[in-house]
Design an enzyme around this catalytic site. Sequence first.
Site, short mmCIF file in Angstrom:
data_model
loop_
_atom_site.label_atom_id
_atom_site.label_comp_id
_atom_site.label_asym_id
_atom_site.label_seq_id
_atom_site.Cartn_x
_atom_site.Cartn_y
_atom_site.Cartn_z
N GLU A 74 0.35 -0.91 8.33
CA GLU A 74 -0.05 -2.24 8.15
C GLU A 74 0.75 -3.19 8.58
O GLU A 74 0.47 -4.48 8.61
CB GLU A 74 -0.56 -2.70 6.70
CG GLU A 74 -1.84 -2.05 6.22
CD GLU A 74 -2.04 -2.09 4.67
OE1 GLU A 74 -1.45 -1.71 3.72
OE2 GLU A 74 -3.38 -2.25 4.52
N HIS A 95 -2.29 -3.99 -3.79
CA HIS A 95 -3.59 -3.58 -4.08
C HIS A 95 -3.63 -3.76 -5.64
O HIS A 95 -3.95 -2.93 -6.28
CB HIS A 95 -3.91 -2.21 -3.82
CG HIS A 95 -3.92 -1.65 -2.43
ND1 HIS A 95 -4.03 -0.43 -1.72
CD2 HIS A 95 -3.69 -2.56 -0.99
CE1 HIS A 95 -3.78 -0.63 -0.36
NE2 HIS A 95 -3.72 -1.84 -0.14
N TYR A 120 -0.76 -24.24 -11.96
CA TYR A 120 0.04 -23.45 -11.42
C TYR A 120 -0.61 -22.77 -9.95
O TYR A 120 0.27 -22.52 -9.04
CB TYR A 120 0.53 -22.52 -12.42
CG TYR A 120 0.72 -22.96 -13.71
CD1 TYR A 120 1.89 -23.98 -13.74
CD2 TYR A 120 -0.27 -23.13 -14.92
CE1 TYR A 120 2.20 -24.71 -15.03
CE2 TYR A 120 0.00 -23.80 -15.86
CZ TYR A 120 1.05 -24.37 -16.14
OH TYR A 120 1.31 -25.47 -17.00
ZN LIG Z 1 -3.33 -2.23 2.16
#
Ligand SMILES: [Zn+2]
Length: 210
Positions: A74, A95, A120
């Site tokens: 990634e 995730h 916040y």
């Molecule tokens: Zn991922």
Amino acid sequence: MTELEQKQQLVELAKSFYQRGYSVGGAGNLSVRLDDNRILVTPTGSSLGRLDADRLSVLDMQGNVLSGDKPSKEYVFHLALYQQNPKCNAIVHLHSTYLTALSCLDDLDQDNAIKAFTPYYVMRVGKLQVIPYYRPGSPEIARELSERALTGKAFLLANHGIVVTGSDLLDAADNADELEETAKLQFILQGQKIRYLTDDEVKDLENRGK
Ligand SMILES: [Zn+2]
């Protein structure tokens, strides 16, 4: 901060995400901009709970490995964000449970998947844009993120997880924490009448942040 300290900080923050259940198995990856032409990325197949500072991948801005192990597949979208946004110096991709659950819902507002109900969230993240579903690691995710790189700090990848940027790694990690907590609150509040912050209240917070 020296390069070694940056590597050690990444290992420590990744471990904290793992220990708190924000990342399981080999999921998730973190990166930091080291200088104008190099970034640090977590290696492919590595668990955030067991990283080794010496084996973190160092890449140039073209994606060539300069040292360390092979990077997470990634890494492509990490590079895209660094290339497009000079203020982005660190990226956290998780995730984590509540944000990933949110990413699997249909009919999300694509411009902002979490409407503000705490100050916040507004002060740290502001809004959460949704990136349509693509296979993990596909170049389309990088393309979509590079198109939006200057329009927000956090992006929800549909049916996948979260991408959060920051001015440094601590900032990105705190932004990710705040976002996961906000998603958790949204699920706890599901079915109840939420008092959302008004547009004026949101603007007031945004102006103070400037
Ligand atoms: Zn991922």
